[in-house]
Design an enzyme around this catalytic site. Structure first.
Site, PDB file in Angstrom:
ATOM      1  N   TYR A 143       2.406 -39.767 -44.207  1.00  0.00           N
ATOM      2  CA  TYR A 143       1.734 -38.870 -43.254  1.00  0.00           C
ATOM      3  C   TYR A 143       0.332 -38.581 -43.763  1.00  0.00           C
ATOM      4  O   TYR A 143       0.153 -38.224 -44.931  1.00  0.00           O
ATOM      5  CB  TYR A 143       2.529 -37.565 -43.145  1.00  0.00           C
ATOM      6  CG  TYR A 143       1.949 -36.570 -42.163  1.00  0.00           C
ATOM      7  CD1 TYR A 143       1.979 -36.817 -40.792  1.00  0.00           C
ATOM      8  CD2 TYR A 143       1.388 -35.373 -42.603  1.00  0.00           C
ATOM      9  CE1 TYR A 143       1.478 -35.891 -39.892  1.00  0.00           C
ATOM     10  CE2 TYR A 143       0.881 -34.448 -41.701  1.00  0.00           C
ATOM     11  CZ  TYR A 143       0.927 -34.715 -40.342  1.00  0.00           C
ATOM     12  OH  TYR A 143       0.419 -33.805 -39.451  1.00  0.00           O
ATOM     13  N   ASP A 238      -3.992 -40.725 -50.551  1.00  0.00           N
ATOM     14  CA  ASP A 238      -3.877 -39.424 -49.900  1.00  0.00           C
ATOM     15  C   ASP A 238      -3.130 -38.513 -50.871  1.00  0.00           C
ATOM     16  O   ASP A 238      -1.898 -38.562 -50.958  1.00  0.00           O
ATOM     17  CB  ASP A 238      -3.129 -39.568 -48.573  1.00  0.00           C
ATOM     18  CG  ASP A 238      -3.042 -38.242 -47.829  1.00  0.00           C
ATOM     19  OD1 ASP A 238      -3.120 -37.183 -48.493  1.00  0.00           O
ATOM     20  OD2 ASP A 238      -2.886 -38.259 -46.597  1.00  0.00           O
ATOM     21  N   LYS A 266      -4.588 -28.571 -49.769  1.00  0.00           N
ATOM     22  CA  LYS A 266      -3.606 -27.652 -50.358  1.00  0.00           C
ATOM     23  C   LYS A 266      -4.056 -26.972 -51.653  1.00  0.00           C
ATOM     24  O   LYS A 266      -4.762 -25.976 -51.607  1.00  0.00           O
ATOM     25  CB  LYS A 266      -2.279 -28.380 -50.544  1.00  0.00           C
ATOM     26  CG  LYS A 266      -1.754 -28.942 -49.202  1.00  0.00           C
ATOM     27  CD  LYS A 266      -0.311 -29.298 -49.236  1.00  0.00           C
ATOM     28  CE  LYS A 266       0.129 -30.120 -48.030  1.00  0.00           C
ATOM     29  NZ  LYS A 266       0.553 -29.357 -46.887  1.00  0.00           N
TER      30      LYS A 266
HETATM   31  N1  HOZ Z   1       2.508 -31.018 -42.392  1.00  0.00           N
HETATM   32  C1  HOZ Z   1       2.989 -29.966 -43.231  1.00  0.00           C
HETATM   33  C2  HOZ Z   1       4.086 -30.427 -44.110  1.00  0.00           C
HETATM   34  N2  HOZ Z   1       3.923 -31.668 -44.731  1.00  0.00           N
HETATM   35  C3  HOZ Z   1       3.473 -28.799 -42.432  1.00  0.00           C
HETATM   36  C4  HOZ Z   1       2.412 -27.821 -42.276  1.00  0.00           C
HETATM   37  C5  HOZ Z   1       2.867 -26.458 -41.741  1.00  0.00           C
HETATM   38  O1  HOZ Z   1       3.704 -26.386 -40.865  1.00  0.00           O
HETATM   39  O2  HOZ Z   1       2.355 -25.479 -42.230  1.00  0.00           O
END
Ligand code: HOZ
Length: 447
Positions: A143, A238, A266
């Protein structure tokens, strides 16, 4: 009477699609309704109904120091008192960029953006401009945020909600996206043989962490490095999840493989919205205003985010921080695995006949859970794991005060605030939860 979370969810759903601003949060993968969170402190969160949970979501990995660490709160408060945003450069941007450049062996420059999505999308634009080629190789189940070229066989929320490829993404936008299975170097080699001259970059999560946790097979990352070099393409790591979480720097430091471009997010924002991409000056200088590749943002390099990021990295830079983080992840993983193993030994039902057992996967500071016959090595194994069992386990753990990721495709994050007591209580909760699950399944089977 409905819980306060439930009332708030109903209210939010009227004015926000699905009641959430990011799909995984809606609990769709585990059923039921999401908790609304009132506050967090250290390893704990409290929902709006006053219940306390040990948190293993930790803002999806953004909080290696725990919730509301004093140093970060104070840094953000001080920055806010001085003004929340200027749309003009501030000193903290250079300071955070210096720390990042110092930690990433191949990086000389960094550009801050506001999310991992922006980082990946901008890094790809830069790679395309630098190589003069359109193609990008991505791995099924990885992802890279929700920009169009990456929404093909995407992990995380896209996978959780059963739309790994999204409507609204025109075919033209993904015409140059080529998919390979994660950990399958031969497939990447074939793609390069077929279309090598049109491939600008290979983008990869060096540890796949958006389809549950799937570590790289030995030689996989090194192989990608060699292939991209041979074919004149860029290698993009990534590291939105792994950056400054797996090691000071990230996966590239842990495995000793140097990408051309790195995407971050993050941890470097200490819990405030952030993204960044980094690389050698030779590539980064193509960015506007030095070069012609355009990318911009009103809140990029925001002083609050920069302050939170600096305070977080300062704490992580202290000797022993990553050893402690890894020790916490190890204790958690060992505790969960022991819980799963102890039940049959004690004559208790860990699972109904034929049910998939709990597999605990750990890679350094990262922990993933699967209900599967063995730990998944590839995307196909991940899809074959028992998601319904994960959902039931999730609720059994929640009842016992442990907040796991509300999707089997996400992973668990510990922080420096997760001490032995909290980790051992989690293992106890897991033993109880698995026992309850096993009993319920056995009864259902009989009934
Ligand atoms: N895409 C995020 C987890 N890999 C989720 C982000 C969220 O819902 O805060």
């Amino acid at each position: 009477m409905a819980s306060r979370s439930s009332q708030l969810f109903a209210r939010a759903r009227r004015v926000i699609p699905g009641g959430v601003d990011s799909p995984v949060r809606a609990f769709g993968a585990v059923g039921g309704e999401p908790l609304f969170i009132a506050r967090g402190e250290g390893p704990h969160i409290w929902d709006v109904d006053g219940r306390r949970y040990i948190d293993y979501v930790m803002s999806w990995g953004a909080l290696p120091l725990g919730h509301a660490p004093a140093a970060v709160v104070e840094a953000v408060a001080a920055a806010a008192r001085a003004g929340t945003s200027f749309g003009a450069p501030v000193e903290a941007e250079a300071a955070l960029a210096e720390a990042i450049v110092e930690a990433l062996p191949g990086a000389e420059q960094v550009r801050f953006v506001n999310s991992g999505t922006e980082a990946a999308m901008s890094a790809l634009r830069l790679a395309r401009a630098y190589t003069g080629r359109p193609g990008v190789v991505k791995f099924a189940g990885c992802y890279h945020g929700h920009a169009d070229p990456f929404l093909v066989e995407a992990g995380s929320g896209a996978l959780t909600h059963g739309h790994p490829s999204s409507p609204g993404v025109p075919e033209e936008a993904v015409r140059h996206t080529y998919i390979a299975p994660y950990n399958d170097l031969a497939a990447v080699e074939r793609l390069f043989e077929e279309r090598g001259r049109s491939i600008a970059a290979v983008i990869v999560e060096p540890v796949a962490a958006n389809m549950g946790l799937v570590p790289p097979a030995p030689g996989f990352l090194e192989g990608l490095r060699a292939l991209t070099r041979r074919h004149g393409a860029l290698l993009i790591f990534d590291e939105v999840i792994t950056g400054f979480r797996l090691a000071w720097g990230g996966a590239q430091v842990r495995y000793g493989v140097q990408p051309d471009l790195t995407c971050l997010g993050k941890v470097i924002g200490g819990g405030l919205p952030v993204g960044a991409y980094a690389g050698p000056r030779e590539i980064m200088r193509r960015l506007s205003p030095e070069g012609p590749v355009y990318q911009a943002g009103t809140l990029s390099g925001n002083p609050l985010t920069m302050a939170a990021g600096l305070a977080t990295l300062e704490a992580l830079r202290r000797p022993g921080a990553y050893e402690r983080l890894e020790a916490a992840a190890r204790r958690l993983a060992e505790g969960l695995a022991a819980a799963a193993e102890s039940l049959p030994a004690a004559g208790l039902p860990a699972a109904a006949a034929g049910a998939a057992p709990l597999q605990v996967v750990r890679e350094g500071t990262l922990v993933g859970l699967f209900f599967a016959p063995r730990p998944p090595a590839a995307y196909a194994d991940v899809l074959a794991a028992d998601r319904a069992r994960y959902a039931r386990f999730f609720w059994e753990m929640l009842k016992r005060g442990v907040y796991l990721p509300p999707s089997p495709f996400e992973i668990l994050f510990v922080s420096l605030a997760h001490d032995k007591d909290v980790l051992d209580r989690t293992a106890e909760a897991a033993r109880d939860a698995l026992e309850a699950l096993g009993r319920a399944e056995a009864e259902e089977e009989e009934g």
